[in-house]
Motif scaffolding. Structure first.
Motif, short mmCIF file in Angstrom:
data_model
loop_
_atom_site.label_atom_id
_atom_site.label_comp_id
_atom_site.label_asym_id
_atom_site.label_seq_id
_atom_site.Cartn_x
_atom_site.Cartn_y
_atom_site.Cartn_z
N PHE A 106 -4.98 -6.52 3.57
CA PHE A 106 -3.97 -7.08 2.67
C PHE A 106 -3.08 -5.91 2.25
O PHE A 106 -3.57 -4.90 1.74
N ILE A 107 -1.76 -6.06 2.47
CA ILE A 107 -0.83 -4.94 2.37
C ILE A 107 0.21 -5.20 1.29
O ILE A 107 0.74 -6.32 1.16
N GLN A 108 0.52 -4.13 0.56
CA GLN A 108 1.59 -4.16 -0.45
C GLN A 108 2.35 -2.85 -0.37
O GLN A 108 1.74 -1.77 -0.26
N ARG A 109 3.69 -2.91 -0.43
CA ARG A 109 4.52 -1.71 -0.29
C ARG A 109 5.50 -1.58 -1.45
O ARG A 109 6.03 -2.56 -1.95
N ASP A 134 5.44 3.85 -0.36
CA ASP A 134 4.04 3.93 -0.76
C ASP A 134 3.36 2.63 -0.36
O ASP A 134 3.73 1.56 -0.84
N THR A 135 2.39 2.72 0.54
CA THR A 135 1.72 1.54 1.08
C THR A 135 0.28 1.49 0.58
O THR A 135 -0.46 2.48 0.68
N PHE A 136 -0.09 0.35 0.04
CA PHE A 136 -1.46 0.11 -0.43
C PHE A 136 -2.08 -0.97 0.46
O PHE A 136 -1.54 -2.07 0.57
N LYS A 137 -3.19 -0.63 1.04
CA LYS A 137 -3.87 -1.57 1.95
C LYS A 137 -5.29 -1.81 1.45
O LYS A 137 -6.08 -0.88 1.30
N TYR A 138 -5.60 -3.07 1.22
CA TYR A 138 -6.94 -3.48 0.80
C TYR A 138 -7.58 -4.24 1.96
O TYR A 138 -7.00 -5.18 2.49
N THR A 139 -8.78 -3.82 2.35
CA THR A 139 -9.40 -4.36 3.55
C THR A 139 -10.75 -4.99 3.22
O THR A 139 -11.55 -4.40 2.48
N LEU A 140 -10.98 -6.16 3.78
CA LEU A 140 -12.28 -6.82 3.73
C LEU A 140 -12.81 -6.90 5.16
O LEU A 140 -12.10 -7.38 6.06
#
Length: 442
Positions: free
Chosen positions: A201-204, A177-183
């Motif tokens: 910014f990535i968190q897995r 499960d990959t969560f990507k937050y983008t600015l």
């Protein structure tokens, strides 16, 4: 005068009357034909004039929109600089709304008025899928969730009698499960040039599963791993509006991009061996390796170029894009995953080709709905250890295809909500993706 002479005189006197009658009859027969031919010519001439006026009207409306957008951008910059511009900053009424006053004010809206009413939703869509040049500065915050679930079956044995498998069966599964937050930010330099930057910014959260090891098909073990939130590769792009849209051609934009390796590269990350699971006697029998940490980038500089086109076909928009990315090979201090071994070398990633096409509908002045197909093909990667030859990495090539649904909704005058749902169509694509972006136009 005798009778024959009178008859001859009468016959002569009646001759002009007979010719006149014949002429009138012929005229009455030919007049409708000539009249029809003239009217047909008039119809063709009027149609040509009407088509010319329609085309001229469309061009004037498009030109009015461009000038109005440029005027708004200049007035906004003057306001930010502390200079009070003359007039208000609200968009001017459309040409269709200005065309008639008085009696026309109470009439039903025209087709052009309806198109103008959906202009905001169309512009919001173009800002996301294309590049809009009528906004001086756009700041965007985004979130994307991706789900990967890959299962690999390994057979170690042989098939007897074409029906019975004799040997060991192992099942490996990796779910991520990959969560990507983008600015991101985009700035309009001129009505034709636009520059942008995007930093993810990535968190897995990854689950490793292994079954069937140690000769037992019932054996099964599982290990969970969570990575810290870390920055990925940053992208800087610049766009140029090559061709503005006309009645016969689409709006065409060229974009060049540079990818900086600001994320954590996947090379040289140590793997640790795990033994877990117990049999009936309490002995460990499942053994496999997992990485110590998760990569968030490719580790290489990349340059890319793309072209996108959008054509307005009321009440829909057709759009397509094509892109190419090349990664520059780079040397690393260690390419090996073994913590006890250091092997420096060079990595070269395969070139990437991508394309897509889709259709969008402006539902009203605040919402638009889109559907699209996108595909990306990556070539094989290669590695070269110091003092050795280049070697292709088996399984490093990929073909990822997605079907996407999107909804764009205007939350306010400057804020928009963009939602997307993507479904993977090939094994290399994620199972599905869910994205939310909120651009804010200054």
């Amino acid at each position: 005068m005798d009778l024959p002479e009178r008859e001859r005189a009468g016959g002569v006197s009646r001759l002009p009357i007979g010719l006149s009658t014949l002429t009138v009859c012929l005229s009455l027969g030919l007049a409708p034909m000539a009249w029809a031919a003239n009217e047909a010519d008039n119809v063709e001439q009027l149609r040509a004039e009407l088509d010319e006026l329609k085309q001229r009207y469309v061009n004037e409306v498009r030109r009015l929109r461009e000038i109005d957008a440029r005027l708004m951008a200049v007035q906004t910059r003057l306001s930010e600089a502390g200079v009070e511009p003359e007039g208000d900053l609200e968009p001017r009424p459309s040409l269709g709304a200005q065309a008639d006053t008085g009696e026309a004010a109470g009439s039903a809206p025209t087709a052009e008025d309806k198109r103008q009413a959906t202009r905001r939703s169309v512009d919001d869509f173009l800002q996301q899928e294309h590049v809009a040049f009528d906004r001086p500065l756009v700041l965007e915050a985004g979130f994307e969730y991706s789900r990967y679930d890959r299962t690999q079956l390994t057979l170690n044995g042989f098939l007897a009698l074409d029906a019975i498998f004799l040997g060991n069966i192992a099942v490996d599964n990796v779910a991520s499960d990959t969560f990507k937050y983008t600015l991101a930010a985009r700035y309009g330099l001129t009505p034709r040039w636009n520059i942008g930057v995007s930093a993810p910014f990535i968190q897995r959260y990854t689950t490793y599963q292994k079954g069937g090891a140690g000769g037992s098909a019932a054996a099964f073990a599982e290990v969970d791993q969570t990575s810290d939130l870390a920055i990925g590769d940053t992208t800087v792009n610049i766009s140029y509006r090559l061709l503005p849209e006309t009645a016969s051609r689409p709006d065409v934009v060229l974009t060049g991009s540079v990818i900086a390796p600001t994320g954590r590269e996947p090379y040289g990350i140590d793997w640790r061996v795990i033994e877990t699971g117990e049999d009936a006697d309490g002995n460990s029998f499942v053994r496999f390796a997992v990485p110590e940490e998760q990569a968030t980038g490719n580790g290489l500089w990349g340059v890319g170029a793309s072209v996108s086109a959008v054509k307005t076909l009321d009440p829909a928009l057709l759009f397509a894009n094509f892109g190419y990315t090349h990664y520059i090979s780079r040397s690393f201090d260690d390419l090996n995953n073994d913590p006890d071994t250091v092997n420096p070398g060079e990595v070269s990633l395969g070139d990437s080709w991508s394309w897509g096409l889709g259709l969008a509908f402006a539902l009203n002045d605040r919402a638009s709905l889109s559907m699209s197909y996108s595909q990306q093909i990556n070539g094989k990667a290669r590695t070269k250890y110091d003092g050795e030859e280049w070697v292709d990495l088996i399984g490093s090539d990929a073909n990822s295809a997605m079907f996407n649904l999107g909804l764009t909704y205007a939350l306010g005058k400057k804020t928009t909500l963009v939602t997307t749902l993507g479904v993977g169509l090939t094994p290399d694509a994620p199972d599905f993706t869910l994205g939310i972006r909120i651009p804010y136009a200054l």
